[in-house]
Design an enzyme around this catalytic site. Structure first.
Site, PDB file in Angstrom:
ATOM      1  N   PRO A  16     -33.408  46.517 -44.255  1.00 35.46           N
ATOM      2  CA  PRO A  16     -32.047  46.996 -44.497  1.00 35.46           C
ATOM      3  C   PRO A  16     -31.355  46.224 -45.614  1.00 35.46           C
ATOM      4  CG  PRO A  16     -32.011  45.459 -42.683  1.00 35.46           C
ATOM      5  CD  PRO A  16     -33.444  45.509 -43.164  1.00 35.46           C
ATOM      6  N   CYS A  44     -26.695  42.593 -37.406  1.00 38.64           N
ATOM      7  CA  CYS A  44     -26.970  43.361 -36.186  1.00 38.64           C
ATOM      8  C   CYS A  44     -26.518  42.621 -34.934  1.00 38.64           C
ATOM      9  CB  CYS A  44     -28.460  43.678 -36.105  1.00 38.64           C
ATOM     10  SG  CYS A  44     -29.033  44.856 -37.346  1.00 38.64           S
ATOM     11  N   GLU A  72     -36.087  46.802 -34.556  1.00 35.64           N
ATOM     12  CA  GLU A  72     -34.865  46.014 -34.303  1.00 35.64           C
ATOM     13  C   GLU A  72     -33.717  46.858 -34.814  1.00 35.64           C
ATOM     14  OE1 GLU A  72     -31.748  44.372 -34.859  1.00 35.64           O
ATOM     15  OE2 GLU A  72     -32.546  42.858 -36.226  1.00 35.64           O
ATOM     16  N   ALA A 127     -30.425  55.521 -35.053  1.00 36.27           N
ATOM     17  CA  ALA A 127     -30.788  56.891 -35.418  1.00 36.27           C
ATOM     18  C   ALA A 127     -32.018  56.909 -36.317  1.00 36.27           C
ATOM     19  CB  ALA A 127     -29.610  57.573 -36.105  1.00 36.27           C
ATOM     20  N   LYS A 158     -41.000  48.246 -48.220  1.00 33.21           N
ATOM     21  CA  LYS A 158     -40.059  49.268 -48.673  1.00 33.21           C
ATOM     22  C   LYS A 158     -38.645  48.765 -48.373  1.00 33.21           C
ATOM     23  CE  LYS A 158     -37.742  53.019 -49.607  1.00 33.21           C
ATOM     24  NZ  LYS A 158     -36.402  52.430 -49.318  1.00 33.21           N
ATOM     25  N   SER A 166     -34.375  48.523 -48.744  1.00 35.93           N
ATOM     26  CA  SER A 166     -33.267  49.459 -48.904  1.00 35.93           C
ATOM     27  C   SER A 166     -33.025  49.711 -50.391  1.00 35.93           C
ATOM     28  CB  SER A 166     -31.999  48.887 -48.270  1.00 35.93           C
ATOM     29  OG  SER A 166     -30.865  49.626 -48.682  1.00 35.93           O
ATOM     30  N   SER A 174     -30.661  51.141 -38.361  1.00 33.95           N
ATOM     31  CA  SER A 174     -29.852  51.853 -37.374  1.00 33.95           C
ATOM     32  C   SER A 174     -30.714  52.471 -36.288  1.00 33.95           C
ATOM     33  CB  SER A 174     -29.041  52.955 -38.063  1.00 33.95           C
ATOM     34  OG  SER A 174     -29.889  54.024 -38.457  1.00 33.95           O
TER      35      SER A 174
END
Length: 476
Positions: free
Chosen positions: A144, A276, A242, A223, A169, A171, A221
């Site tokens: 992230p 988080c 996580e 989702a 990969k 963000s 996230s």
């Protein structure tokens, strides 16, 4: 501008889809360009990792240890440049970015020294049974934008230590420090062992469904984590997820305001609240509610908000406009329901995505600011009244469908510990919050994900098990 490149099979390459802007959140303007890779380049990266794995999996523990120690030294040598790059792409103050880089160095060194044990399950004159751990293959790391360098370290180093090859990969909002990290790592490992692809859209679903990838470690996230899990079903990829957190903290009656207010503030506003496991809901007994509100507001007023590269800045911008607009919407909703904004509650009048550190009083469960993860520089203060029976506040703290972390604060440590043990969270803290260490496993419960990072348990997440059953004496 610096010419950033992806890395595939040991070769620095441009993106087949061109480049995209990387925005400095302190200005709202682009300060660099990042390569936009194609799905074909992702396939090449996976092919390279698979080919490298055939030999890397047989490298010795000592070989991998020495390589990780070399990586750590290389990162440390470039720490200042890396920290400044993190400030530009993520927004945090320079002191915090330096902490992120040096924390990554320490984490890498700890991981280098870890050992994967062979467990002796049974040994008799007739037979021996051992549990061995072996690398999985190609691991994809999806990271992230809040701690772009540190979380990449958390994903990549144990994967390499266990003998896996990696596709990184990052963000698209904060890809540059991770690109720099991967190029450092590549100087210390055979070609193909570490690869990185960057792009704005399309990679996530391609990675999760790719048959050449055997494990995904994802931080982000809930989702998106659910989407990762659905995509991974095709070849039953191993997963470490996580995910989001809406961590509650309970302050017990009689707690010294002066003793804990600073720690509570820092736990809530760590990285401008964009963590988080930050403290995101603060339950305070009515008898001390106003005292805590005033103390926290005084600490907020001391913060110097600005560009993280400006001298003396302690509080940077929100990382991106979308997150800033979510924070604004949550505060506006609280105001509409009668909340008191004790401080902040507005953007800073300057370019960039700045939002003042904000404390919101007179809110309660059922309102968006309490029930949703704000992931920004806002803390709701929630009153509770029952002194004799803490079951009600415990129920409210546990009511969230998330369960990453939680904490209890109080002068009676035994009482606080007893309550903390009943929090429905992967980690529970007493008189502190968001404390993590490389030797202690960290992971969530409920909708905050599954699997753990750090410690031996976290390292073993990057392995598969093989039971070795040896008959040592012939049967008659």
């Amino acid at each position: 501008m610096h010419d950033y490149k992806m890395l595939i099979n040991g070769v620095a390459v441009s993106g087949e889809k061109g480049d995209f802007d990387v925005i400095n959140p302190a200005t709202g303007k682009a300060f660099a360009r990042c390569p936009a890779g194609s799905l074909a380049q992702l396939d090449l990266a996976v092919d390279a990792a698979q080919a490298a794995f055939s030999e890397w999996r047989h490298s010795t523990d000592e070989d991998r240890r020495e390589r990780l120690l070399g990586i750590a030294a290389d990162i440390e040598a470039q720490a200042e440049a890396l920290a400044r790059l993190i400030v530009q792409e993520q927004g945090k103050p320079l002191a915090l970015a330096r902490f992120e880089v040096m924390g990554a160095v320490a984490w890498t060194r700890y991981t280098a020294e870890q050992q994967i044990p062979v467990e002796r399950v049974e040994e008799t004159p007739a037979q021996r049974i051992e549990l061995h751990r072996k690398p999985l293959g190609v691991v994809a790391s999806i990271t992230p934008w809040n701690w772009p360098f540190m979380i990449a370290i958390w994903h990549i180093m144990p994967a390499l230590r266990a003998g896996n090859c990696v596709i990184s990969k990052p963000s698209s909002l904060t890809p540059l420090s991770t690109l720099s990290l991967v190029h450092i790592i590549a100087r210390h490992v055979p070609k193909g062992v570490i690869n990185i692809v960057t792009g704005e859209q399309g990679f996530g679903s391609a990675i999760t469904s790719h048959s050449g990838i055997h494990k995904i470690v994802f931080t982000g996230s809930t989702a998106t984590g659910q989407s990762v899990m659905r995509g991974a079903a095709g070849n039953l990829k191993r997963l470490t997820l996580e995910l989001g957190g809406n961590d509650a903290a309970i302050v017990l009656p009689g707690t010294s305001v002066e003793a804990v207010a600073e720690d509570i503030f820092q736990a809530a506003f760590l990285n401008m609240g964009q963590t988080c496991a930050a403290l995101k809901r603060l339950y305070i007994h009515q008898s001390q509610y106003e005292a805590f509100a005033e103390a926290l507001a005084r600490i907020a007023a001391r913060q110097k908000v600005g560009d993280g590269l400006e001298p003396g800045v302690t509080f940077g911008p929100v990382q991106n406009l979308e997150q800033l607009e979510l924070v604004e919407a949550l505060v506006a909703d609280a105001r509409a329901h009668g909340a008191r904004v004790l401080c902040g509650g507005a953007r800073l009048d300057r370019p960039g995505f700045f939002y003042l550190p904000t404390l919101v009083a007179d809110v309660t469960d059922g309102q968006r600011l309490v029930d949703e993860e704000q992931f920004g520089p806002v803390l709701p203060l929630i009153a509770y009244q029952d002194v004799e029976d803490v079951e009600d506040v415990l129920r409210r703290a546990n009511a969230s469908d998330m369960g990453l972390g939680g904490s209890v604060w109080g002068s009676d440590v035994e009482q606080a510990q007893a309550l903390a043990c009943r929090l429905e969270s992967g980690v529970a803290w007493v008189n502190c919050h968001a404390q993590i260490q490389p030797n202690t496993p960290f992971g969530g419960s409920k909708m905050s994900g599954f699997g753990v990072e750090f410690g031996l348990e976290g390292l073993l997440e990057f392995t598969g098990q093989q039971l070795l059953f040896v008959r040592t004496r012939e049967t008659e």
